[in-house]
Design an enzyme around this catalytic site. Sequence first.
Site, short mmCIF file in Angstrom:
data_model
loop_
_atom_site.label_atom_id
_atom_site.label_comp_id
_atom_site.label_asym_id
_atom_site.label_seq_id
_atom_site.Cartn_x
_atom_site.Cartn_y
_atom_site.Cartn_z
CG ASP A 158 -16.15 -45.05 -23.07
OD1 ASP A 158 -15.88 -43.84 -22.87
OD2 ASP A 158 -16.37 -45.51 -24.21
N GLY A 159 -13.96 -44.06 -20.77
CA GLY A 159 -12.56 -43.75 -20.49
C GLY A 159 -12.33 -43.55 -19.00
CE LYS A 254 -15.85 -37.33 -26.95
NZ LYS A 254 -14.62 -37.72 -26.22
CD GLU A 392 -6.36 -45.82 1.39
OE1 GLU A 392 -6.31 -45.96 0.15
OE2 GLU A 392 -5.90 -46.67 2.18
CG ASP A 449 5.09 -49.57 11.28
OD1 ASP A 449 5.07 -50.67 10.69
OD2 ASP A 449 4.57 -49.38 12.39
#
Lengths: 657, 657
Positions: A158-159, A254, A392, A449
């Site tokens: 979950d973390g 846990k 990415e 750019d």
Amino acid sequence: MSFEAAVHAKAIQLDRTCLEMCANAGSGHPTTAMSLGHITTVLLYNTMRWLPDHPGYPSSDRLVLSEGHAVPIIYAAMADLGGAVGKGSERRPLTSDDLQHFRENDSYLDGHPNPMEGFPFFDAATGSLGQGLSVAAGLAIAARRDGISKRIYCLIGDGEAREGQITEALDLIIDYKLSSVLPIFNCNHYGQADQVSEQQSPERIAKRLEALGFDVTVIDGHDPDAIRTALTTHAEMADGGGDTPMAVVAKTVKGWGAPSVQGGGWHGKPPAGERLDQALEELNATGVSLTSALSSDEQLRIYPPVEFEPATTPEGETPSLAAAMEQWDMGLLLKSGKLATRKAFGIGLRVLGHSSERVFALDADVRNSTFTEWFAQDKDLADRFVECKIGEQNMVSAAAGLSAAGKIPFCASFGKFITRAYDQIEMAINSGANIKVVGSHCGISLAADGPSQMALPDVAWFRSFTTMRDHYGNPGCYLLQPADAYAAYGLTLAMAEHHGACYMRTARPDVEFIYDENTVFNLGKFEVLTEGRDLLIVTAGYMVHECNKALDALDRAGIDASLVDLYSIPFDADALLDLANQNGGNVLVIEDNYGGGLGSAVADAAVESGDAFTIEQLYVKRIPKSARDEEAILKQCGLHHSDIARAAAGMLGVVSV
Amino acid sequence: MSFEAAVHAKAIQLDRTCLEMCANAGSGHPTTAMSLGHITTVLLYNTMRWLPDHPGYPSSDRLVLSEGHAVPIIYAAMADLGGAVGKGSERRPLTSDDLQHFRENDSYLDGHPNPMEGFPFFDAATGSLGQGLSVAAGLAIAARRDGISKRIYCLIGDGEAREGQITEALDLIIDYKLSSVLPIFNCNHYGQADQVSEQQSPERIAKRLEALGFDVTVIDGHDPDAIRTALTTHAEMADGGGDTPMAVVAKTVKGWGAPSVQGGGWHGKPPAGERLDQALEELNATGVSLTSALSSDEQLRIYPPVEFEPATTPEGETPSLAAAMEQWDMGLLLKSGKLATRKAFGIGLRVLGHSSERVFALDADVRNSTFTEWFAQDKDLADRFVECKIGEQNMVSAAAGLSAAGKIPFCASFGKFITRAYDQIEMAINSGANIKVVGSHCGISLAADGPSQMALPDVAWFRSFTTMRDHYGNPGCYLLQPADAYAAYGLTLAMAEHHGACYMRTARPDVEFIYDENTVFNLGKFEVLTEGRDLLIVTAGYMVHECNKALDALDRAGIDASLVDLYSIPFDADALLDLANQNGGNVLVIEDNYGGGLGSAVADAAVESGDAFTIEQLYVKRIPKSARDEEAILKQCGLHHSDIARAAAGMLGVVSV
């Protein structure tokens, strides 16, 4: 004995093993592992179709442990099942004695999943969080292509779900309807330092998944029947070709079963001594209350995968660059006498796609800049193109998954944006992945750019991997910088020939041809373009052209310089130093990136030899800004051919060129 | 003339300017800019409280352009308003003539937002996508701390929303109830190569935001009244201290107002010649139909921010390490004679927190490993600690935002996980951010956890930035490797003294003290630990201890070696080479990372001098795996003190040590 009792009994057995294994090692994450005891049991002993003695069997269902620190639970199960371990082709069953050596130097049981160190159950090294779901997506894409009905389970903390890459992977799974992947979120409420954010509560994660388009099931992750029902629902949907991906949100504890090690203080800190004894006793008591019968495995059986014979896909011949371009009506482009390296890469990639079914291309919404578009738009290849959109990190880890399934994935984006995935590239290298990364618009030649689009410290970073060896004994990475279209084409083909990680830098501008059809490009080699005797100029990529112009000025000043195109790192250092010695030991290295790259590679070789050389380096020594064109930005950064000629002359004491 | 007509007229004026500016530059993204014409107009000419002639005024509302390629729309507005441009304190109004030089070498108008090149309207360089919302969150945290009621608007592209970092930033905004931030998603349907995924459709983005906990408003992004209503709703909520963050999803058109440049083919390709004329004519026609009156700005006025006098926060004295530890009841720990560098960093950070109100600490769920926890748990400092949870990319960009608001942010995680944020670190450096990055558990001394947790190519990457200069003329980054607690403490304080980017590597193990209270640590310096005459050993960080042990063996073999702790890169190269010359030109460099780091830095300096040195490098030349403890992993990687002694002796022709 019921299925429920059998799962409890087995989970408790595995949980005990985790506690003991970590206590013995003096480190590890037993309580995270215990939060996965039941889910792992149902997966490995009931749902998955696999062969413990052949964990990599191609048609087997796969399990990707994205939260790699939970790995003791897998080791415990594999020892219980006598699953195969060992490096390469040397395999033997894992034993309970092996568990005593968890995290030791000579053990196959690394601190986190590490297939290349002898644990072939896993497809990829994990432990740096947030990457496993992308790997699972890559495995699923490969399986679909191979026509294998294979399920891929991914366990996510979950973390860990906070890592943006998880969301990128979820998007890809929906985009490609990869319903064979089942993301299982292990919501045990605790990260390392503290409880997870409310943003990562099971309720919130479920809502998020629904908003993304998943069919979400929330279960008690320690309820055997609930786990089995969820997994069966997914299996029927996936095997039946359903196209709405499912996800499971499992509420877990846990340190389940042992209250004294629950809560926030036990992340990565295995209980020992009396604390261990207490936890084991609590687990026993939990077992007595839940199983209320002698333990028996009769309800648990492992289903084998269907037999599978991988198709033999003969690799075809590859044509020359000119022949390929003629074939695809690009003859005029070739005759123009100029072609960008990024375009030649696109042609090479397309040629590879036709010569090998194993070649895949991935891009992150810039295929019309990197020229993977020439692969994507070829109708014979389109189904091996993966458009990852602007994510990415996910692209690179998905490529690692494709590699684990035997594919040869080429990932492309601007070299600058590839930086986003450096951690993923390193994990792919650790996984032994056969991954090819192509960064376009590298260096400063992009000009207008500006610096937010330019790859500048990339050479230093990838060079670091060229200094060490991967698990096959090869350089951890080859770093390639083609100077013209022939080089880019040749090196693209050479990358596919090599099993291992490669990074190739391409540039934006169309550039003149330096080479021709007869030049052979090999990883680890370089090319001598001009042989002189006064000074050796070493460069690569776009800067070869600028150095060529500098040679003219030096020639007019009576300086007879040599020029080497050092297109590969690593390279043949002895041969290069011989050339340097033939040039009075004077070496000038020219790069269009920040330092630590080519020049340092030459310096490292030089000082190791013990001979005296004078080596100067010109590279980008400021943060560049936009400039109108290549000439303007080369001047801005002191890398114009006139700067190169001046530096070369200065090394020889000649004042003006 | 109505507000609606005035906004249309102004947006069309700005859109025209964008088309002309990009056509003249021959590059740029006018159609993306045009999709933001109306939103920009309402923001800059109506909603934001700011001063065009003082864009960085501390209490001004801020605009972060996360999709940096849309920057022409901001340049157009600033030229229209005569907004201030110029580097440092040299400021002048931007003129329409300046727009003719967009993207040129001598222009303040870079290809993407680039505040350090003379466009102070922006707080951070953007253009590498997905980072702006994190910057906005950092600005908001700083404003809250400073008691400034400031709104922060962030413009995000729909394609860009795919970047996982955006989700990480959204989570942080909810966690910290940063309602002053307004994320505005510009849903123009097109990325670069293609349409965006359905996952990034406005409907889906809205659902996702709702699932995350945002109050979402979906609008037509070209409807002036709808834009104003949404912005006003947010302003009233934020100014009133509301704690449910809002988000706007704006449906827009890429190339709005000029049908001939709409659709997928115009990303980054400005129309020119007849195509430009056609687009401008279409915009005119759109203007006639929508404004149906002479254009007038009377409805548009800019509201100034409230006057604000920044509080003067005197910097306090910093105690010695021993004094700090005594003060916080850590005297026994000090007396133990061993302390990990990561712990000494934690003490230094806490000291800094007390000495300067500007110091912030950020962590990514590992504060009990990096020891930022000693800052976080201090009740006087807790409100300057930002728990980013497991999202390193967001952490670093949020730190860049804090820096833009004058803070001194320290970001910590495992050095390995810091890799996730390398692109963000580079963009922070490009932004001139005063950011300190501390990677813990670096190198191989972590041992049991294995390579997924070890920082190994990090030295090569950060060293690349030490070879060039930032906009202040300083090294782009200082790379620091403390060997003991005194060094870690001293360098932590030294980092805060320096304005610019720093990276410090700390290690897991508790190590003995090498230094004492009297040692002074300066960026750019090194420390001579032993002066000999046969051979110079150069090392840093954890490996100083191993080299010290090797010295004993060498001494027994009659070899009189020197030892340098090269704790900073860059360093005083001349002084180091003098030492090398005093040691017969024999140098052995020892590192606990992959190559391209310290050894290459020494090699670069050596070859530039033209003198003859023999330099050998021992570093990590394989992918490490887990090992039980430091000694076992040092042996595994050939870096045990016995390996070092053997290599040193070998350089001098001594066979056995």
